[in-house]
Design a protein around this motif. Structure first.
Motif, PDB file in Angstrom:
ATOM      1  N   LEU A 140      41.434  56.772  39.788  1.00 50.52           N
ATOM      2  CA  LEU A 140      41.918  56.779  41.174  1.00 50.52           C
ATOM      3  C   LEU A 140      40.782  56.503  42.152  1.00 50.52           C
ATOM      4  N   LEU A 141      39.618  57.045  41.875  1.00 54.81           N
ATOM      5  CA  LEU A 141      38.449  56.799  42.727  1.00 54.81           C
ATOM      6  C   LEU A 141      38.136  55.307  42.789  1.00 54.81           C
ATOM      7  N   TRP A 142      38.155  54.651  41.643  1.00 49.66           N
ATOM      8  CA  TRP A 142      37.860  53.214  41.597  1.00 49.66           C
ATOM      9  C   TRP A 142      38.971  52.404  42.251  1.00 49.66           C
ATOM     10  N   ILE A 143      40.215  52.836  42.093  1.00 48.30           N
ATOM     11  CA  ILE A 143      41.336  52.156  42.744  1.00 48.30           C
ATOM     12  C   ILE A 143      41.159  52.232  44.261  1.00 48.30           C
ATOM     13  N   ALA A 144      40.746  53.386  44.745  1.00 43.31           N
ATOM     14  CA  ALA A 144      40.541  53.574  46.188  1.00 43.31           C
ATOM     15  C   ALA A 144      39.449  52.655  46.726  1.00 43.31           C
ATOM     16  N   GLN A 145      38.569  52.189  45.853  1.00 45.18           N
ATOM     17  CA  GLN A 145      37.513  51.264  46.263  1.00 45.18           C
ATOM     18  C   GLN A 145      37.935  49.812  46.074  1.00 45.18           C
ATOM     19  N   SER A 146      39.237  49.603  45.827  1.00 43.93           N
ATOM     20  CA  SER A 146      39.851  48.267  45.721  1.00 43.93           C
ATOM     21  C   SER A 146      39.362  47.456  44.526  1.00 43.93           C
ATOM     22  N   LEU A 147      38.984  48.138  43.440  1.00 44.39           N
ATOM     23  CA  LEU A 147      38.592  47.419  42.241  1.00 44.39           C
ATOM     24  C   LEU A 147      39.829  47.055  41.427  1.00 44.39           C
ATOM     25  N   SER A 148      39.776  45.926  40.772  1.00 43.14           N
ATOM     26  CA  SER A 148      40.866  45.496  39.891  1.00 43.14           C
ATOM     27  C   SER A 148      40.798  46.292  38.593  1.00 43.14           C
ATOM     28  N   ASP A 149      41.855  46.214  37.798  1.00 45.38           N
ATOM     29  CA  ASP A 149      41.855  46.903  36.503  1.00 45.38           C
ATOM     30  C   ASP A 149      40.697  46.421  35.629  1.00 45.38           C
ATOM     31  N   GLU A 150      40.423  45.124  35.681  1.00 47.08           N
ATOM     32  CA  GLU A 150      39.345  44.555  34.886  1.00 47.08           C
ATOM     33  C   GLU A 150      37.990  45.100  35.337  1.00 47.08           C
ATOM     34  N   GLU A 151      37.793  45.207  36.653  1.00 49.10           N
ATOM     35  CA  GLU A 151      36.532  45.722  37.174  1.00 49.10           C
ATOM     36  C   GLU A 151      36.364  47.208  36.842  1.00 49.10           C
ATOM     37  N   ILE A 152      37.449  47.963  36.926  1.00 45.80           N
ATOM     38  CA  ILE A 152      37.405  49.385  36.589  1.00 45.80           C
ATOM     39  C   ILE A 152      37.057  49.556  35.114  1.00 45.80           C
ATOM     40  N   ALA A 153      37.693  48.766  34.271  1.00 43.42           N
ATOM     41  CA  ALA A 153      37.421  48.836  32.830  1.00 43.42           C
ATOM     42  C   ALA A 153      35.942  48.564  32.547  1.00 43.42           C
ATOM     43  N   ALA A 154      35.384  47.562  33.213  1.00 45.13           N
ATOM     44  CA  ALA A 154      33.967  47.229  33.015  1.00 45.13           C
ATOM     45  C   ALA A 154      33.070  48.367  33.504  1.00 45.13           C
ATOM     46  N   GLU A 155      33.385  48.963  34.640  1.00 48.39           N
ATOM     47  CA  GLU A 155      32.587  50.073  35.186  1.00 48.39           C
ATOM     48  C   GLU A 155      32.585  51.280  34.251  1.00 48.39           C
ATOM     49  N   LEU A 156      33.755  51.580  33.667  1.00 46.03           N
ATOM     50  CA  LEU A 156      33.905  52.779  32.856  1.00 46.03           C
ATOM     51  C   LEU A 156      33.678  52.545  31.364  1.00 46.03           C
ATOM     52  N   GLY A 157      33.561  51.284  30.980  1.00 49.08           N
ATOM     53  CA  GLY A 157      33.359  50.972  29.569  1.00 49.08           C
ATOM     54  C   GLY A 157      34.599  51.260  28.721  1.00 49.08           C
ATOM     55  N   ILE A 158      35.773  51.011  29.290  1.00 49.06           N
ATOM     56  CA  ILE A 158      37.035  51.209  28.566  1.00 49.06           C
ATOM     57  C   ILE A 158      37.849  49.921  28.647  1.00 49.06           C
ATOM     58  N   SER A 159      38.931  49.872  27.907  1.00 50.67           N
ATOM     59  CA  SER A 159      39.739  48.656  27.898  1.00 50.67           C
ATOM     60  C   SER A 159      40.620  48.579  29.141  1.00 50.67           C
ATOM     61  N   VAL A 160      41.037  47.373  29.465  1.00 53.80           N
ATOM     62  CA  VAL A 160      41.928  47.151  30.602  1.00 53.80           C
ATOM     63  C   VAL A 160      43.258  47.868  30.368  1.00 53.80           C
ATOM     64  N   SER A 161      43.731  47.867  29.131  1.00 48.31           N
ATOM     65  CA  SER A 161      45.002  48.548  28.845  1.00 48.31           C
ATOM     66  C   SER A 161      44.889  50.058  29.072  1.00 48.31           C
ATOM     67  N   THR A 162      43.714  50.641  28.795  1.00 45.21           N
ATOM     68  CA  THR A 162      43.512  52.067  29.058  1.00 45.21           C
ATOM     69  C   THR A 162      43.552  52.342  30.555  1.00 45.21           C
ATOM     70  N   VAL A 163      42.945  51.459  31.328  1.00 44.12           N
ATOM     71  CA  VAL A 163      42.992  51.611  32.794  1.00 44.12           C
ATOM     72  C   VAL A 163      44.438  51.562  33.263  1.00 44.12           C
ATOM     73  N   LYS A 164      45.193  50.598  32.758  1.00 45.48           N
ATOM     74  CA  LYS A 164      46.592  50.447  33.172  1.00 45.48           C
ATOM     75  C   LYS A 164      47.416  51.674  32.790  1.00 45.48           C
ATOM     76  N   THR A 165      47.145  52.237  31.630  1.00 47.92           N
ATOM     77  CA  THR A 165      47.860  53.444  31.195  1.00 47.92           C
ATOM     78  C   THR A 165      47.590  54.599  32.145  1.00 47.92           C
ATOM     79  N   HIS A 166      46.334  54.783  32.500  1.00 49.92           N
ATOM     80  CA  HIS A 166      45.974  55.896  33.390  1.00 49.92           C
ATOM     81  C   HIS A 166      46.395  55.639  34.825  1.00 49.92           C
ATOM     82  N   ARG A 167      46.468  54.388  35.217  1.00 43.57           N
ATOM     83  CA  ARG A 167      46.931  54.052  36.564  1.00 43.57           C
ATOM     84  C   ARG A 167      48.354  54.558  36.722  1.00 43.57           C
TER      85      ARG A 167
END
Length: 167
Positions: A140-167
């Motif tokens: 949620l913190l990264w979403i609030a900074q207007s990062l895309s799922d791909e950018e969030i995944a790269a920042e956190l070192g997780i997959s894009v699908s994991t970001v989408k699941t948690h979103r």
């Protein structure tokens, strides 16, 4: 505000920063007794900068100034060592001066709007931090900074699908 602090109230101003980068550069050098910190920064996440300032100048006492008391902001403030919070919209100069004086004496000052918002959030059964997992809150913190799922995944070192699941 600078004029009141310096000329009306006789306070020594050791640094004046207009953005997060400048504050991070100035604080280690100036080592102020009190940091008056506006969370609404033009170039950075104010809470992230405040955390860094805590590390750079642990002896400094911090007065947070903000124009909003959003639930997520209140939740994130728990990670910062600060000694006061004043609502920029309703505080007024007299309360601001009172807050500085209290903090300078080693006390604290929290504006009524901040205390009400904290109490409301604490009592709420549907507060987001009671419903979301730690990972969901982090994303949620990264979403609030207007990062895309791909950018969030790269920042956190997780997959894009994991970001989408948690979103």
């Amino acid at each position: 505000l600078y004029c009141f602090c310096k000329w009306q109230w006789g306070l020594e101003i050791v640094s004046l920063a207009h953005n997060g980068a400048q504050a991070l550069a100035d604080i280690p050098i100036s080592q102020p007794a009190i940091v008056i910190f506006n969370l609404d920064l033009p170039d950075a996440d104010g809470i992230a900068v405040a955390k860094k300032l805590n590390l750079m100048a642990p002896q400094s006492r911090m007065l947070i100034v903000s124009s909003v008391c959003r639930d997520y902001q209140l939740h994130r403030l728990r990670d910062i060592n600060f000694h006061g919070y004043i609502d920029r919209l309703t505080g007024g100069l007299l309360r601001f001066r009172q807050a500085i004086a209290l903090i300078d004496r080693g006390e604290t000052y929290f504006s009524p709007s901040y205390l009400l918002a904290c109490n409301r959030l604490r009592r709420s059964e549907t507060a987001f931090f009671k419903l979301l997992s730690a990972r969901q809150q982090e994303i949620l913190l990264w979403i609030a900074q207007s990062l895309s799922d791909e950018e969030i995944a790269a920042e956190l070192g997780i997959s894009v699908s994991t970001v989408k699941t948690h979103r």
